[in-house]
Design a protein around this motif. Structure first.
Motif, short mmCIF file in Angstrom:
data_model
loop_
_atom_site.label_atom_id
_atom_site.label_comp_id
_atom_site.label_asym_id
_atom_site.label_seq_id
_atom_site.Cartn_x
_atom_site.Cartn_y
_atom_site.Cartn_z
N GLU A 1 2.24 1.74 -3.46
CA GLU A 1 1.21 2.29 -4.36
C GLU A 1 1.06 3.80 -4.15
N ALA A 2 1.06 4.23 -2.88
CA ALA A 2 0.96 5.66 -2.58
C ALA A 2 2.19 6.41 -3.11
N SER A 3 3.34 5.78 -3.05
CA SER A 3 4.56 6.38 -3.58
C SER A 3 4.48 6.50 -5.11
N THR A 4 4.01 5.45 -5.77
CA THR A 4 3.85 5.47 -7.22
C THR A 4 2.90 6.58 -7.66
N ARG A 5 1.86 6.82 -6.87
CA ARG A 5 0.91 7.89 -7.18
C ARG A 5 1.48 9.28 -6.90
N GLY A 6 2.66 9.34 -6.29
CA GLY A 6 3.28 10.61 -5.96
C GLY A 6 2.81 11.21 -4.66
N GLU A 7 2.10 10.43 -3.85
CA GLU A 7 1.57 10.93 -2.58
C GLU A 7 2.54 10.74 -1.42
N ARG B 1 0.83 -1.20 0.00
CA ARG B 1 0.00 0.00 0.00
C ARG B 1 0.87 1.26 0.00
#
Length: 107
Positions: free
Chosen positions: A41-47, A38
């Motif tokens: 995924e947040a890192s991939t979204r740039g968050e 998770r």
């Protein structure tokens, strides 16, 4: 810190601080893969820019988010298996004003 150019949304930094149970290191094992998935995924979204646990003592962890709305950080917490399974005894989401340096383009 980084300033948005024309046409870009200003992103703000938020520090998510988890205060964890005493036996966190042993109890997290069964939830760690999902937590890291998770977070990835947040890192991939740039968050999610950075995340990790403090050591000696292993009583807290901190994740740095770059988002325009702190509700994104709150949603991360509510869906995190560490929080859902009682490893996090309390948490804080704090706006973090970066005055030196930038993480833009560092990853």
């Amino acid at each position: 810190g980084y300033r948005a150019g024309a046409g870009e949304k200003q992103m703000n930094y938020y520090a998510l601080i988890y205060y964890v149970v005493d036996d966190y290191v042993t109890r997290r094992t069964q939830y760690r893969d999902e937590h890291l998935r998770r977070a990835g995924e947040a890192s991939t979204r740039g968050e999610l820019a950075l995340g990790g646990a403090f050591t000696d003592p292993a009583d807290r962890s901190m994740l740095i988010f770059t988002v325009n709305d702190p509700s994104i950080v709150e949603m991360f917490v509510q869906n995190d298996p560490y929080f859902k399974n009682g490893l996090v005894v309390r948490y804080e989401i704090r706006p973090w004003k970066v005055v030196v340096g930038s993480m833009k383009g560092s990853f």
